[in-house]
Structure formats: C-alpha cells, structure tokens
Design a protein around this motif. Structure first.
Motif, PDB file in Angstrom:
ATOM      1  N   ASN A 275       0.516  -1.226   0.003  1.00 48.76           N
ATOM      2  CA  ASN A 275      -0.347  -0.073  -0.284  1.00 48.76           C
ATOM      3  C   ASN A 275       0.845   1.521   0.114  1.00 48.76           C
ATOM      4  O   ASN A 275       1.756   1.278   0.660  1.00 48.76           O
ATOM      5  CB  ASN A 275      -0.938  -0.054   1.179  1.00 48.76           C
ATOM      6  N   LEU A 276       0.049   2.272  -0.331  1.00 46.75           N
ATOM      7  CA  LEU A 276       0.853   3.645  -0.891  1.00 46.75           C
ATOM      8  C   LEU A 276       0.209   4.724   0.412  1.00 46.75           C
ATOM      9  O   LEU A 276      -0.788   4.617   0.483  1.00 46.75           O
ATOM     10  CB  LEU A 276       0.814   4.565  -2.336  1.00 46.75           C
ATOM     11  N   VAL A 277       1.302   5.331   1.435  1.00 46.23           N
ATOM     12  CA  VAL A 277       0.707   6.030   2.816  1.00 46.23           C
ATOM     13  C   VAL A 277       0.647   6.537   2.336  1.00 46.23           C
ATOM     14  O   VAL A 277       1.793   7.062   1.354  1.00 46.23           O
ATOM     15  CB  VAL A 277      -0.365   5.158   3.295  1.00 46.23           C
ATOM     16  N   GLY A 278       0.055   8.428   3.311  1.00 50.76           N
ATOM     17  CA  GLY A 278      -0.333   9.647   3.196  1.00 50.76           C
ATOM     18  C   GLY A 278      -0.026  10.078   1.680  1.00 50.76           C
ATOM     19  O   GLY A 278       0.994  11.103   2.073  1.00 50.76           O
ATOM     20  N   VAL A 279      -0.481   9.691   0.956  1.00 44.36           N
ATOM     21  CA  VAL A 279      -0.344  10.592   0.160  1.00 44.36           C
ATOM     22  C   VAL A 279      -2.290  10.196  -1.051  1.00 44.36           C
ATOM     23  O   VAL A 279      -2.748   9.273  -0.671  1.00 44.36           O
ATOM     24  CB  VAL A 279       0.239   9.834  -1.529  1.00 44.36           C
ATOM     25  N   VAL A 290       9.300   6.090  -4.297  1.00 46.64           N
ATOM     26  CA  VAL A 290       8.847   5.551  -3.214  1.00 46.64           C
ATOM     27  C   VAL A 290       9.866   5.145  -2.146  1.00 46.64           C
ATOM     28  O   VAL A 290      11.184   5.052  -2.299  1.00 46.64           O
ATOM     29  CB  VAL A 290       7.754   4.964  -3.350  1.00 46.64           C
ATOM     30  N   GLU A 293       8.232   1.413   4.840  1.00 47.19           N
ATOM     31  CA  GLU A 293       8.131   2.528   5.917  1.00 47.19           C
ATOM     32  C   GLU A 293       7.397   1.229   6.601  1.00 47.19           C
ATOM     33  O   GLU A 293       6.571   0.780   6.158  1.00 47.19           O
ATOM     34  CB  GLU A 293       7.623   3.812   6.335  1.00 47.19           C
ATOM     35  N   THR A 295       5.273  -0.496   9.801  1.00 50.54           N
ATOM     36  CA  THR A 295       4.022   0.278   9.911  1.00 50.54           C
ATOM     37  C   THR A 295       3.346  -0.387  10.697  1.00 50.54           C
ATOM     38  O   THR A 295       2.585  -1.637  10.615  1.00 50.54           O
ATOM     39  CB  THR A 295       3.353   1.252   9.345  1.00 50.54           C
ATOM     40  N   LEU A 305       4.933  -0.735   4.222  1.00 49.50           N
ATOM     41  CA  LEU A 305       4.459   0.081   3.084  1.00 49.50           C
ATOM     42  C   LEU A 305       5.139   0.862   2.634  1.00 49.50           C
ATOM     43  O   LEU A 305       5.966   1.029   2.846  1.00 49.50           O
ATOM     44  CB  LEU A 305       2.929   0.480   3.842  1.00 49.50           C
ATOM     45  N   PHE A 306       4.623   1.079   1.994  1.00 51.34           N
ATOM     46  CA  PHE A 306       5.107   2.909   1.124  1.00 51.34           C
ATOM     47  C   PHE A 306       5.135   4.369   1.096  1.00 51.34           C
ATOM     48  O   PHE A 306       3.530   4.526   1.490  1.00 51.34           O
ATOM     49  CB  PHE A 306       5.925   2.446  -0.104  1.00 51.34           C
ATOM     50  N   HIS A 307       5.797   5.294   1.109  1.00 51.36           N
ATOM     51  CA  HIS A 307       5.078   6.949   0.872  1.00 51.36           C
ATOM     52  C   HIS A 307       6.240   7.237  -0.022  1.00 51.36           C
ATOM     53  O   HIS A 307       7.379   6.274  -0.410  1.00 51.36           O
ATOM     54  CB  HIS A 307       5.614   7.360   2.448  1.00 51.36           C
ATOM     55  N   ALA A 308       5.369   8.047  -0.001  1.00 47.85           N
ATOM     56  CA  ALA A 308       5.849   9.494  -1.439  1.00 47.85           C
ATOM     57  C   ALA A 308       7.243   9.762  -0.851  1.00 47.85           C
ATOM     58  O   ALA A 308       7.527   9.988   0.075  1.00 47.85           O
ATOM     59  CB  ALA A 308       5.328  10.011  -1.837  1.00 47.85           C
TER      60      ALA A 308
END
Length: 312
Positions: A275-279, A290, A293, A295, A305-308
C-alpha cells in the motif's frame, strides 16, 4: 418516545386524504406498448385495434396492472402543490421515533373499470392505519397501511390500491473498519525469513545462492535455475511506482478507502506489492519515488508499506 405518545401524534393524520396528485400524461398507446414489451404481455386487447374492436371493450384498453405507472412522479418530479400531505407527516413522525428503515410488504389493487386511451388520472393518498409495535425478522417496527384512490378527469373512481409498508428500527451498526483487525498474511517456512526481517525493520528479498536471481514473493525453488539453495539480501527499501490501482468499491473492512495499492520496483530490480500511504490517491503517478516504512497496523502485525519521497 413512549408508544402512547407516538400514537397520539399519529392519530390526527390517520384517515386524512391528502391533496390529489395529477398524472403528468394521459393513458396512451406508446406507454402501453413499452409495458407489454417489458413484461411479455401479448394480450391483443391492449394493442391490436381490430381485435379489440370485436371484444366486449369495443376498443383497446390499458393493462389494469399499469395503474401506478400513470401517476408516477418520475425522476425529476415537479414540486408538490396543495398543502400538507398527511401520509408524509405519518412517515416523518415514525422516522423521528426511530423507525427510519422501510420495506414494502404487500399490495392489493381493485379496479372499477378498464382505462382507455386519453384517460387522465389523479391519485390521493391517506394512511388508513399504523399497527402497534411488532417484532419482525428485520427488527422492531410498525406496519403502515396506505390507501391510494385513483380517479379520472371527471372525478369518478376507477381503481384503488392498499399498500403496506413496514417502518422498522434499523439493526445496530456493524463494527467500523477501525475496530476490525487487519487480516494476517500467510506465513510459512518459505517466507519466514521475510517476516523475521520485517520484525527487525529490514525489507528482505529472496536470493538464489547458485545463480544470484532475486525473487519476490519467496518460492521454494529458483525459477531461473531450479536451485533449492536460497538466501536473501536486504533491500534499500527505495524504488518507484511501477503500477498502481486505487480501490473504491466494495469497501471491505478494515481497509481504508480509497485504497491505494501499488506495485513497487525496488532499486535491486525486483517488485513488491504493498500500500502507498500518506498521499492523495489522485496524486499517484507511474515512476513516483517511494520508500518503505515499517508500520504497526495492530498490536500483532507490522507491515512494510510505502510512502512517497521527493524527487532526487
């Protein structure tokens, strides 16, 4: 609200006929044809003028079961005229008392005469009765009996319909997505090293010890050389969005929606789904940089998970 108090509020509205609502169109052959096509009714007295002329009617008549169709308000109904509508007040009071869900239970129509081309109908509605509170399979509720009277342009009654609704208290809401645990990924001897790495804050990728091929998700055998000798490398956790999808419906607890699911191509060359989170999902693009992270999604589960990240 106590039952007696509700019944006192309902009493003035029971049996009161509301203002007449005029049909937007007169009975007409095109609508009869659409109806007969839709329900598969081939009775020639409805559309065959020659046949109907020789029948007891002397002309074409409309199917009696089309009764409601002639006075339906349509998808863009005009504003109602004629003051307070007693049936609407009954339903409003039931809503305020907590009976906010509704389902139709049965309907009966009685016909005084057949309708013919050019008949212009009106309909009035009244609530004949509201039952005491009942326990049903749908919940605690009350049955509402409505009486609809249909008249022609001269005011002659041509039909009437009794329509029964159940207004009931909706069941308790299901647990929210936040209250449900996230499903645990399957763990076995083939991927145990991966989850051990996650627990230590490492993104581990399976590596064949014979040919060096990187493989994810882990498998028992190298797909390149069929070796059973397996190890792993620790990924930098950096990569870019190779592909993605944003799920909107159906919403499946406990996942948050819209749900951004990405296929990330890591710097090492292999790809992982996460999942891509925080975007904002609307801002996701192919090639977006990306980074992983780790979590904790609940007390028993940590996920990579991944963040940009900003462009380098």
């Amino acid at each position: 609200m106590p039952p007696d108090a509700l019944e006192e509020q309902l009493a003035p509205w029971l049996g009161r006929e509301g203002p007449a609502e005029q049909a937007r169109d007169a009975v007409n052959t095109p609508m009869v044809r659409h109806w007969c096509d839709a329900v598969g009714d081939d009775n020639p007295v409805y559309l065959d003028a020659d046949f109907a002329a020789k029948s007891v009617h002397g002309e074409c008549v409309a199917p009696p079961t089309m009764l409601q169709a002639w006075t339906m308000r349509g998808l863009r109904p005009p504003a109602r005229e004629g003051g307070v509508e007693p049936a609407g007040e009954v339903l409003r009071l039931l809503d305020e008392a907590g009976y906010t869900s509704v389902v139709a239970t049965n309907c009966r129509q009685d016909y005084a005469r057949y309708l013919r081309d050019g008949d212009r109908l009106s309909v009035t509605t009244q609530v004949a009765s509201v039952s005491p509170e009942k326990k049903t399979a749908l919940g605690i509720g009350r049955f509402v009996d409505e009486l609809l009277v249909y008249r022609d342009a001269e005011g002659e009654e041509v039909a009437r319909m009794t329509f029964r609704l159940l207004k009931f208290i909706p069941p308790a809401a299901k647990p929210s997505a936040a209250a449900l645990p996230r499903p645990k990924p399957a763990q076995n001897t083939d991927n145990a090293f991966f989850w051990e790495g996650v627990a230590q804050g490492e993104l581990r990728i399976q590596r064949c010890l014979d040919c060096g091929h990187l493989q994810h998700p882990p498998t028992p055998m190298c797909p390149k050389c069929q070796s059973l000798q397996r190890g792993f490398v620790v990924s930098s956790g950096r990569g870019e969005v190779y592909s993605f999808v944003v799920a909107h419906h159906p919403a499946i607890p406990p996942f948050a929606y819209p749900n951004a699911i990405v296929l990330v191509e890591l710097e090492e060359g292999t790809r992982v789904v996460s999942n891509l989170v925080g975007v904002d999902p609307a801002d996701i693009t192919i090639g977006m940089p990306v980074e992983v992270e780790f979590t904790r999604v609940d007390e028993d589960l940590v996920l990579p998970l991944f963040h940009a990240v900003p462009d380098a």
